[in-house]
Design a protein around this motif. Structure first.
Motif, short mmCIF file in Angstrom:
data_model
loop_
_atom_site.label_atom_id
_atom_site.label_comp_id
_atom_site.label_asym_id
_atom_site.label_seq_id
_atom_site.Cartn_x
_atom_site.Cartn_y
_atom_site.Cartn_z
N THR A 132 0.83 -1.20 0.00
CA THR A 132 0.00 0.00 0.00
C THR A 132 0.86 1.25 0.00
O THR A 132 1.84 1.34 0.76
CB THR A 132 -0.93 0.03 1.23
OG1 THR A 132 -1.72 -1.15 1.25
CG2 THR A 132 -1.84 1.26 1.19
N PRO A 134 0.25 5.25 0.54
CA PRO A 134 -0.77 6.26 0.88
C PRO A 134 -0.72 7.44 -0.07
O PRO A 134 0.31 7.76 -0.65
CB PRO A 134 -0.38 6.67 2.30
CG PRO A 134 1.07 6.36 2.42
CD PRO A 134 1.30 5.15 1.56
N ASP A 135 -1.85 8.10 -0.23
CA ASP A 135 -1.91 9.30 -1.06
C ASP A 135 -1.22 10.48 -0.39
O ASP A 135 -0.61 11.32 -1.06
CB ASP A 135 -3.37 9.68 -1.36
CG ASP A 135 -4.07 8.67 -2.26
OD1 ASP A 135 -3.37 8.02 -3.06
OD2 ASP A 135 -5.29 8.53 -2.14
N ASP A 136 -1.29 10.53 0.93
CA ASP A 136 -0.75 11.67 1.66
C ASP A 136 0.78 11.68 1.65
O ASP A 136 1.42 10.68 1.99
CB ASP A 136 -1.25 11.62 3.11
CG ASP A 136 -0.80 12.83 3.91
OD1 ASP A 136 -1.41 13.91 3.75
OD2 ASP A 136 0.17 12.70 4.68
N TYR A 137 1.35 12.81 1.25
CA TYR A 137 2.80 12.92 1.16
C TYR A 137 3.47 12.82 2.53
O TYR A 137 4.60 12.32 2.65
CB TYR A 137 3.19 14.24 0.49
CG TYR A 137 3.18 14.18 -1.03
CD1 TYR A 137 2.50 13.18 -1.70
CD2 TYR A 137 3.84 15.15 -1.78
CE1 TYR A 137 2.48 13.14 -3.09
CE2 TYR A 137 3.84 15.11 -3.16
CZ TYR A 137 3.15 14.11 -3.81
OH TYR A 137 3.14 14.08 -5.18
N ARG A 140 3.80 9.21 3.09
CA ARG A 140 4.81 8.65 2.17
C ARG A 140 6.23 8.96 2.65
O ARG A 140 7.14 8.14 2.50
CB ARG A 140 4.63 9.22 0.76
CG ARG A 140 3.42 8.73 0.03
CD ARG A 140 3.50 9.14 -1.44
NE ARG A 140 2.27 8.86 -2.15
CZ ARG A 140 2.13 8.96 -3.47
NH1 ARG A 140 3.16 9.35 -4.21
NH2 ARG A 140 0.99 8.68 -4.05
N GLN A 257 -0.21 19.84 -1.34
CA GLN A 257 -0.69 18.46 -1.34
C GLN A 257 -1.30 18.17 0.02
O GLN A 257 -0.62 18.13 1.05
CB GLN A 257 0.47 17.49 -1.62
CG GLN A 257 0.02 16.11 -2.08
CD GLN A 257 -0.40 15.19 -0.95
OE1 GLN A 257 0.07 15.31 0.17
NE2 GLN A 257 -1.32 14.27 -1.25
N ASN A 271 6.83 3.96 -8.17
CA ASN A 271 5.50 4.47 -7.86
C ASN A 271 5.55 5.76 -7.06
O ASN A 271 4.55 6.15 -6.44
CB ASN A 271 4.66 3.41 -7.13
CG ASN A 271 3.98 2.46 -8.09
OD1 ASN A 271 3.71 2.81 -9.24
ND2 ASN A 271 3.71 1.25 -7.65
N LYS A 293 1.54 6.10 -12.86
CA LYS A 293 0.32 5.74 -13.58
C LYS A 293 0.51 5.93 -15.08
O LYS A 293 0.03 6.92 -15.65
CB LYS A 293 -0.86 6.56 -13.06
CG LYS A 293 -1.16 6.34 -11.58
CD LYS A 293 -2.38 7.10 -11.13
CE LYS A 293 -2.66 6.87 -9.65
NZ LYS A 293 -2.98 5.46 -9.35
#
Length: 331
Positions: A132, A134-137, A140, A257, A271, A293
């Motif tokens: 997984t 996460p979207d949150d920087y 990350r 962000q 990624n 992506k």
């Protein structure tokens, strides 16, 4: 004489769905795709509106000719049109982005197979995968590596394929087991000619790289800036190249962000925010880079930089020369 337009190619869904037996459709066998011809496309187009074998072969051959269609997925679309336009430019053909018999006859001088089989290795399955991301920087930034989620995602990028197409061609395959044999595309090698000049065409959503004689070396679909964070204008220079780069997030210089209001260092990985490759430009904070992506190239917006698929960014990085290669941004 023009035969058909990309827009008229119709849906390929029926040809890309696995059959009830668990095997891929016969039309998507290695033999069927390798043997697909322009005449076969015309005949099938009139019959049922689907021609996945032809489109897969077309995209593979364009990729091998260094006119990248982005992800090879077997569907018509803007990136395939861009690749056809680039190939027509390379070969001195009338440039309109539409497939015709003359273009196809030149393209299939490459008689190599579009599809081949590949045996998954121990290295493939033992990669540094991440369940997984996460979207949150801020979250990350706490991680060490932003790798592929699993071997299927990695293998799809290795062969320049859409992950769904890889799975459709290999229904039931265990991509996490070494020794498994799968059907994959057969993309070409990276060109060897050094790149003197790159033109980033904002309106066309395309990057074209030229040698010092003005000949096209390669062309890639690209996501270029956005209204909120536009890409640079004018001419800049390639500064440096970084494989598997970290990403420095600074909301005062980049973009906002989430709720992150502090400088963060996002770890490397295919990624990550800039994918597996960063080509640094002489304008601070701007670069040409990869993406997590690839299927969204020129279908979404970037934060001012030039976004390519990871494999296209990696190929370009081998050809540019820091301090010498210039990058022109065309409106």
């Amino acid at each position: 004489m023009k035969i058909l337009s990309i827009a008229a190619m119709g849906t390929l869904l029926a040809a890309l769905l696995p059959s009830a037996s668990g095997a891929a459709p016969a039309s998507l066998s290695k033999e069927a795709i390798n043997a697909a011809t322009f005449d076969d496309w015309q005949a099938r187009q009139g019959a049922d509106g689907t021609a996945a074998p032809f489109l897969i072969r077309l995209q593979v051959l364009l990729d091998r000719a260094h006119a990248s269609p982005g992800v090879i997925d077997g569907f018509p679309g803007d990136n395939t049109q861009k690749a056809i336009r680039a190939y027509e430019m390379m070969r001195g053909l009338p440039v309109d982005g539409e497939p015709d018999a003359d273009m196809w006859n030149v393209l299939v001088v490459d008689e190599g197979e579009a599809m081949t089989t590949y045996e998954i290795t121990e290295d493939d399955v033992s990669g540094r995968y991440v369940d997984t991301i996460p979207d949150d920087y801020g979250e990350r930034a706490k991680m060490d590596w932003l790798g592929y989620h699993d071997p299927a995602e990695m293998l799809a990028e290795k062969f320049h394929m859409d992950e769904e197409l890889l799975k459709t061609l290999n229904p039931g395959a265990d991509f996490a087991t070494a020794g498994t044999t799968i059907l994959v595309t057969k993309p070409g090698e990276v060109p060897t000619t050094k790149v003197a000049r790159i033109v980033v065409d904002k309106s066309a959503g395309r990057l074209v790289a030229y040698d010092d004689k003005g000949e096209i070396v390669l062309a890639d679909p690209a996501t270029i800036g956005s209204d909120e964070t536009p890409s640079p204008s004018g001419t800049v220079t390639v500064n440096a190249i970084a494989a598997d780069p970290t990403y420095s997030y600074n909301p005062k210089k980049n973009f906002q962000q989430g709720d992150n209001d502090k400088v963060l260092t996002i770890p490397p990985g295919p990624n990550g925010p800039v994918g597996s490759m960063w080509i640094d430009l002489s304008k601070p904070t701007y670069g040409i880079h990869g993406t997590a992506k690839p299927d969204l190239i020129d279908k979404s917006q970037s934060h001012g930089c030039v976004r390519l698929t990871n494999w296209d960014a990696e190929a370009l990085a081998q050809l540019v020369e820091p301090g010498q290669t210039v990058v022109e941004f065309k409106e």
